[in-house]
Design a protein around this motif. Structure first.
Motif, short mmCIF file in Angstrom:
data_model
loop_
_atom_site.label_atom_id
_atom_site.label_comp_id
_atom_site.label_asym_id
_atom_site.label_seq_id
_atom_site.Cartn_x
_atom_site.Cartn_y
_atom_site.Cartn_z
N ILE A 194 12.63 72.24 14.04
CA ILE A 194 13.15 71.05 13.07
C ILE A 194 12.66 71.50 11.58
CG2 ILE A 194 12.77 68.50 12.32
CD1 ILE A 194 14.48 69.11 14.97
N VAL A 195 11.55 71.81 11.40
CA VAL A 195 11.09 72.05 9.91
C VAL A 195 11.91 73.27 9.54
CG1 VAL A 195 8.79 72.78 8.59
CG2 VAL A 195 8.70 71.07 10.14
N ASP A 196 12.06 74.34 10.42
CA ASP A 196 12.81 75.39 9.81
C ASP A 196 14.43 75.13 9.28
OD1 ASP A 196 13.15 78.30 9.69
OD2 ASP A 196 14.80 77.95 11.30
N ALA A 197 14.92 74.20 10.27
CA ALA A 197 16.30 73.55 9.71
C ALA A 197 16.08 72.75 8.42
CB ALA A 197 16.78 72.76 10.67
N MET A 198 15.25 71.87 8.20
CA MET A 198 14.75 71.33 6.94
C MET A 198 14.73 72.34 5.67
SD MET A 198 11.71 68.66 7.65
CE MET A 198 11.82 67.42 8.97
N LYS A 199 13.91 73.49 5.70
CA LYS A 199 13.83 74.39 4.87
C LYS A 199 15.22 74.93 4.41
CE LYS A 199 8.92 75.61 6.09
NZ LYS A 199 8.12 76.83 6.24
N ARG A 200 15.83 75.48 5.70
CA ARG A 200 17.16 76.03 5.18
C ARG A 200 18.18 75.09 4.76
NH1 ARG A 200 19.59 77.20 10.08
NH2 ARG A 200 17.81 76.57 11.37
N ALA A 201 18.08 73.59 5.10
CA ALA A 201 18.92 72.72 4.41
C ALA A 201 18.54 72.50 3.12
CB ALA A 201 19.09 71.50 5.22
N ASN A 202 17.34 72.73 2.69
CA ASN A 202 16.65 72.19 1.39
C ASN A 202 16.68 70.61 1.32
OD1 ASN A 202 15.04 72.97 -0.68
ND2 ASN A 202 16.91 73.02 -2.35
N SER A 203 16.60 69.94 2.51
CA SER A 203 16.79 68.60 2.53
C SER A 203 16.19 68.10 3.88
CB SER A 203 18.22 68.17 2.56
OG SER A 203 18.42 66.85 2.77
N THR A 204 15.50 66.65 3.79
CA THR A 204 15.05 65.99 4.95
C THR A 204 16.09 65.17 5.60
OG1 THR A 204 13.95 64.48 3.70
CG2 THR A 204 12.90 66.53 4.26
N ALA A 205 17.44 64.80 4.83
CA ALA A 205 18.35 64.21 5.71
C ALA A 205 18.75 64.33 7.16
CB ALA A 205 19.43 63.80 4.51
N PRO A 206 18.78 63.56 7.93
CA PRO A 206 19.18 63.77 9.08
C PRO A 206 20.65 64.74 9.31
CG PRO A 206 18.45 61.68 9.04
CD PRO A 206 18.52 61.91 7.86
N ALA A 207 21.62 64.21 8.76
CA ALA A 207 22.84 64.92 8.73
C ALA A 207 22.38 66.46 8.18
CB ALA A 207 23.89 64.26 7.81
N LYS A 208 21.95 66.82 7.32
CA LYS A 208 21.80 67.91 6.91
C LYS A 208 20.76 68.79 7.83
CE LYS A 208 23.29 67.36 2.35
NZ LYS A 208 22.79 67.47 1.32
N ILE A 209 19.83 68.18 8.11
CA ILE A 209 18.99 69.05 9.56
C ILE A 209 19.98 69.34 10.61
CG2 ILE A 209 17.33 68.68 11.10
CD1 ILE A 209 15.85 66.82 9.15
N LEU A 210 20.85 68.32 10.75
CA LEU A 210 21.84 68.61 12.05
C LEU A 210 22.83 69.78 11.70
CD1 LEU A 210 23.11 67.70 14.73
CD2 LEU A 210 24.53 66.04 13.56
N ALA A 211 23.37 69.74 10.56
CA ALA A 211 24.20 70.88 10.20
C ALA A 211 23.59 72.25 10.29
CB ALA A 211 24.81 70.59 8.93
N GLU A 212 22.33 72.37 10.26
CA GLU A 212 21.67 73.65 10.23
C GLU A 212 21.24 74.11 11.67
OE1 GLU A 212 21.24 75.91 7.70
OE2 GLU A 212 22.33 74.63 6.50
N MET A 213 21.32 73.09 12.43
CA MET A 213 20.72 73.57 13.74
C MET A 213 21.49 74.51 14.72
SD MET A 213 17.92 72.25 14.91
CE MET A 213 17.99 72.05 16.37
N PRO A 214 22.95 74.84 14.49
CA PRO A 214 23.69 75.83 15.14
C PRO A 214 23.21 77.09 14.74
CG PRO A 214 24.91 73.96 14.44
CD PRO A 214 23.77 73.92 14.07
N SER A 215 22.85 77.34 13.43
CA SER A 215 22.58 78.73 12.99
C SER A 215 20.91 78.93 13.22
CB SER A 215 22.74 78.73 11.57
OG SER A 215 22.33 77.81 10.89
N THR A 216 20.27 78.20 13.92
CA THR A 216 18.66 78.55 14.23
C THR A 216 18.61 79.79 15.03
OG1 THR A 216 18.23 76.23 14.54
CG2 THR A 216 17.09 77.71 15.65
N ASP A 217 17.53 80.53 14.41
CA ASP A 217 17.02 81.92 14.82
C ASP A 217 15.61 81.76 14.40
OD1 ASP A 217 16.51 84.36 15.78
OD2 ASP A 217 18.33 85.31 14.42
#
Length: 380
Positions: free
Chosen positions: A318-341
């Motif tokens: 989750i924190v990795d997705a926040m960093k990649r999104a450069n945001s803590t907004a739920p929608a921005k976190i969600l948008a980054e989840m499919p590209s998790t590695d």
């Protein structure tokens, strides 16, 4: 076609700062991470283990310091108990949505994760389960739904294949009638029949049962080579113990719900007659397993049960997705989840289009003098 539309909420979480031993006193943003498991009831030891893993990650991240979008962020850990009850799970899920958490680690079981997932989907909040293994959890095609363990569609066949390799020709099946236990048992049964193991019977009990003598007496008359049980350790332990007391010769096969270090307390000497699976890499085979085990035991003064490493990694994902999104907004976190590695304690985590692991693993264990012993790791 992918279904499961959801509402995306964009908001800034502004909450009063509070003081804890693990949370710095001053911060620009306090961001809540939700967690849910059965912290009371028969499977509480596994739920608490998952909570400890997630809590350890939150404490570490706060100690290291977290910057998102140039602002200092402190994680607050909102842990809730659903008592492994589906109805309570939906109530708790709604509470976390109302609390404006940015993501949720949980729930512990398939029977609670599945009904709760609709609520998180409607709110556009990422849900990562560290323990739900029923394939139906991600087959709903909600864009918010992820898991960091393998599924029963892999775990059930792995147990059946092992049984075949060990010369099992006949089996009796018992499940606890939950989404988890029933699903695991069905996947085992389908594979067992496909590879030539004869299924003599399939009985259902419930997840509160303590006396299995009636079912086991019937099974004794069938004289199977093995008994496969779909359920948790709180019921699987007594089942194995009573099977031994009744003189059944059959080995007991079970899934991850039974495969805890605390099984010997529940099953006694019969523990050594159990073979069980975990829907993930064995701790001793994990890239960061040894280091995590040392940190966990130093912090909580008890051994890991089953899925603490997975809930720990889930927080970092989750924190990795926040960093990649450069945001803590739920929608921005969600948008980054499919590209998790993400490379963590459990290994490399990448997701397929449903939110399942692309490369899962099943670990098989036996017991010797009540202690778990790794038999094999099957990479999926």
């Amino acid at each position: 076609m992918k279904t499961g539309l959801f509402c995306v909420c964009k908001f800034l979480v502004v909450l009063p700062i509070f003081f804890t031993m693990q949370t710095p006193a001053l911060a620009d943003d306090l961001i809540e991470i939700g967690f849910v498991a059965g912290l009371t009831g028969g499977s509480a030891q596994i739920g608490k283990d998952e909570e400890n893993g997630a809590r350890l990650a939150v404490e570490e991240i706060n100690k290291q310091g977290l910057l998102i979008g140039g602002e200092k962020v402190v994680l607050a850990f909102d842990a809730q108990d659903d008592a492994a009850d589906p109805r309570t799970a939906t109530q708790v899920a709604q509470k976390l949505v109302d609390d404006k958490v940015v993501a949720v680690i949980g729930h512990q079981t398939s029977g609670t994760s599945i009904p709760a997932s609709k609520i998180y989907s409607d709110a556009g909040i990422v849900q990562i389960s560290p323990g739900a293994t029923n394939p139906a959890y991600t087959k709903q095609c909600f864009k918010t739904t992820y898991r960091v363990v393998a599924t029963d569609a892999q775990q059930g066949p792995a147990l059946a294949n092992y049984a075949k390799q060990q010369g099992v020709k006949t089996v009796a099946i018992v499940d606890d009638a939950t989404a988890y236990g029933q699903g695991l048992a069905s996947d085992f049964e389908n594979r067992a029949k496909a590879i030539g193991i004869k299924v003599l019977s399939h009985d259902a009990t419930n997840d509160k049962a303590v006396d299995f003598r009636a079912i086991l007496t019937k099974i004794k008359g069938e004289n199977p080579d093995a008994i496969m049980y779909g359920g948790m350790d709180a019921t699987g332990g007594p089942l194995a113990k009573q099977a031994g007391q009744l003189g059944l010769r059959a080995r007991v096969l079970a899934g991850d719900g039974v495969c805890s270090d605390g099984l010997s307390t529940l099953a006694g000497a019969a523990t050594d007659n159990v073979v069980c699976s975990e829907a993930g890499m064995a701790l001793e085979k994990m890239p960061g397993g040894d280091a995590f085990e040392a940190k966990y035991e130093a912090r909580f003064h008890q051994p890991i049960q089953v899925y603490a490493p997975f809930s720990y990694d889930a927080v970092y994902i989750i924190v990795d997705a926040m960093k990649r999104a450069n945001s803590t907004a739920p929608a921005k976190i969600l948008a980054e989840m499919p590209s998790t590695d993400y490379k963590g304690v459990t290994g490399e985590t990448t997701f397929d289009s449903k939110g399942d692991l692309k490369h899962g693993a099943i670990s098989l264990y036996g017991f010797k003098n009540g202690k778990r012993t790794l038999l094999d790791v099957i990479r999926m």
